[in-house]
Scaffold this motif. Structure first.
Motif, PDB file in Angstrom:
ATOM      1  N   GLU A  46       0.803  -1.220   0.000  1.00 35.55           N
ATOM      2  CA  GLU A  46       0.000   0.000   0.000  1.00 35.55           C
ATOM      3  C   GLU A  46       0.837   1.272   0.000  1.00 35.55           C
ATOM      4  O   GLU A  46       0.293   2.377   0.056  1.00 35.55           O
ATOM      5  N   LYS A 103     -11.552   1.639   1.827  1.00 37.61           N
ATOM      6  CA  LYS A 103     -10.196   1.145   1.604  1.00 37.61           C
ATOM      7  C   LYS A 103     -10.024   0.647   0.172  1.00 37.61           C
ATOM      8  O   LYS A 103      -9.010   0.921  -0.476  1.00 37.61           O
ATOM      9  N   LEU A 107      -7.340   2.059  -2.581  1.00 37.38           N
ATOM     10  CA  LEU A 107      -6.351   1.209  -3.238  1.00 37.38           C
ATOM     11  C   LEU A 107      -6.465   1.275  -4.749  1.00 37.38           C
ATOM     12  O   LEU A 107      -5.456   1.307  -5.467  1.00 37.38           O
ATOM     13  N   LYS A 110      -4.829   4.430  -6.049  1.00 36.56           N
ATOM     14  CA  LYS A 110      -3.373   4.293  -6.138  1.00 36.56           C
ATOM     15  C   LYS A 110      -2.982   3.434  -7.339  1.00 36.56           C
ATOM     16  O   LYS A 110      -1.969   3.703  -8.000  1.00 36.56           O
ATOM     17  N   LEU A 183      -1.220  -3.523  -5.778  1.00 34.27           N
ATOM     18  CA  LEU A 183      -2.343  -2.718  -5.283  1.00 34.27           C
ATOM     19  C   LEU A 183      -3.674  -3.374  -5.620  1.00 34.27           C
ATOM     20  O   LEU A 183      -4.608  -3.375  -4.805  1.00 34.27           O
ATOM     21  N   SER A 186      -4.182  -6.118  -3.147  1.00 31.90           N
ATOM     22  CA  SER A 186      -4.621  -5.600  -1.848  1.00 31.90           C
ATOM     23  C   SER A 186      -6.102  -5.241  -1.869  1.00 31.90           C
ATOM     24  O   SER A 186      -6.813  -5.421  -0.871  1.00 31.90           O
ATOM     25  N   ASN A 204      -7.155  -3.983   8.105  1.00 32.87           N
ATOM     26  CA  ASN A 204      -6.186  -3.131   7.428  1.00 32.87           C
ATOM     27  C   ASN A 204      -4.778  -3.720   7.497  1.00 32.87           C
ATOM     28  O   ASN A 204      -4.006  -3.636   6.537  1.00 32.87           O
ATOM     29  N   CYS A 207      -4.475  -6.506   4.982  1.00 36.08           N
ATOM     30  CA  CYS A 207      -4.403  -6.000   3.611  1.00 36.08           C
ATOM     31  C   CYS A 207      -3.007  -5.501   3.259  1.00 36.08           C
ATOM     32  O   CYS A 207      -2.622  -5.501   2.086  1.00 36.08           O
ATOM     33  N   ALA A 208      -2.244  -5.076   4.271  1.00 32.48           N
ATOM     34  CA  ALA A 208      -0.943  -4.454   4.030  1.00 32.48           C
ATOM     35  C   ALA A 208       0.235  -5.400   4.214  1.00 32.48           C
ATOM     36  O   ALA A 208       1.384  -4.969   4.117  1.00 32.48           O
TER      37      ALA A 208
END
Length: 282
Positions: A46, A103, A107, A110, A183, A186, A204, A207-208
């Motif tokens: 992320e 979220k 993502l 990005k 990304l 994620s 979170n 996810c990272a």
């Protein structure tokens, strides 16, 4: 490129029937340095992608030419009205209510940024590469015309600069592609964790975690579950579901209405139908 091709000895049967098989092609090797570029981006999925200053200075475009794909698409007003009921349906006022939906949206934004960098690097690369084709054709014509050595040598610095640019820009393209992929992965993680009954902080964090390929989460998830002491290696629920228990219902007779048929709301009016018989039998 000195790519070594393995040529095993051929038998008579290979010569007889070898033409029936698909022709083997020489394949590009994947350098370990490029592999490291990809895995480095996967370690922090992320993290916002960065562009080296020397690359950014050479990837120079007019703003109006790249605005189409450089700016992240905005939410349409019609969709914004569905996402949040407001008096004036401006795009900035639309908000997703679910934290995991927010979220996923972040993502994907990005990922769009990384994709736009890939497009810009490819545009610059193909422009330089096609220019090199013209320069090399002119150089070849000059050699055939027996141009002076000094004139031929003067072309080399430009060709070297173009080659160096292609080398750097193509390597950056590999990095941007790796970032776009991680990304997107994620975002898939967030989608699958959305229904998990756990706190948003745990979601979170998962996810990272670093991405290692093959699975969305991979071995890192197994190590996390081992730390929490879950031998079954399943995601624990924050509040385990328990079947609610209700007291047994028993049938009870309906409440008796006092004075039914005599007095009260269920009795007939005095002297009306249903009143007691008279002594004379009428």
């Amino acid at each position: 490129m000195q790519i070594e091709e393995d040529n095993p000895p051929r038998t008579i049967q290979d010569e007889m029937f070898g033409g029936l098989r698909s022709r083997r092609k020489i394949m590009f090797p994947v350098n370990q340095t490029l592999q490291q570029v990809i895995t480095d981006e996967w370690q922090e999925p992320e993290k916002r992608i960065t562009v080296p200053k020397e690359i950014r200075n050479r990837l120079a475009f007019a703003t109006e030419d790249v605005r189409l794909y450089r700016e992240t698409p905005k939410v349409d007003i019609q969709i914004a009205k569905v996402a949040k009921k407001t008096l004036l349906p401006f795009e900035d006022t639309s908000q997703l209510s679910d934290p995991m939906d927010k979220k996923i949206d972040g993502l994907m934004k990005k990922a769009w940024e990384a994709t736009s960098l890939t497009i810009e690097a490819n545009i610059a690369s193909t422009s330089v590469a096609r220019s090199m084709t013209l320069w090399l054709n002119r150089l070849e014509a000059s050699i055939k015309d027996r141009a002076p050595r000094e004139e031929l040598a003067s072309c080399l610095p430009l060709l070297k600069m173009a080659t160096a640019f292609l080398a750097d820009a193509s390597a950056e393209t590999v990095r941007y592609g790796a970032k776009t992929g991680v990304l997107s992965n994620s975002a898939r993680r967030a989608l699958w964790l959305k229904t998990w009954a756990a706190d948003i902080t745990s979601k979170n964090k998962l996810c990272a975690i670093p991405f290692q390929g093959e699975y969305m989460f991979g071995p890192v998830l197994d190590k996390i579950l081992e730390k929490v002491g879950d031998k079954s290696k399943t995601l624990p629920d924050r509040q385990p579901f328990r079947k609610p228990s209700f007291p047994k219902r028993t049938r009870q007779p309906p409440p008796e209405v006092k004075g039914k048929g005599k007095t009260g709301r269920w009795s007939y009016p005095k002297g009306g139908r249903g009143a007691g018989k008279r002594k004379d039998g009428n």
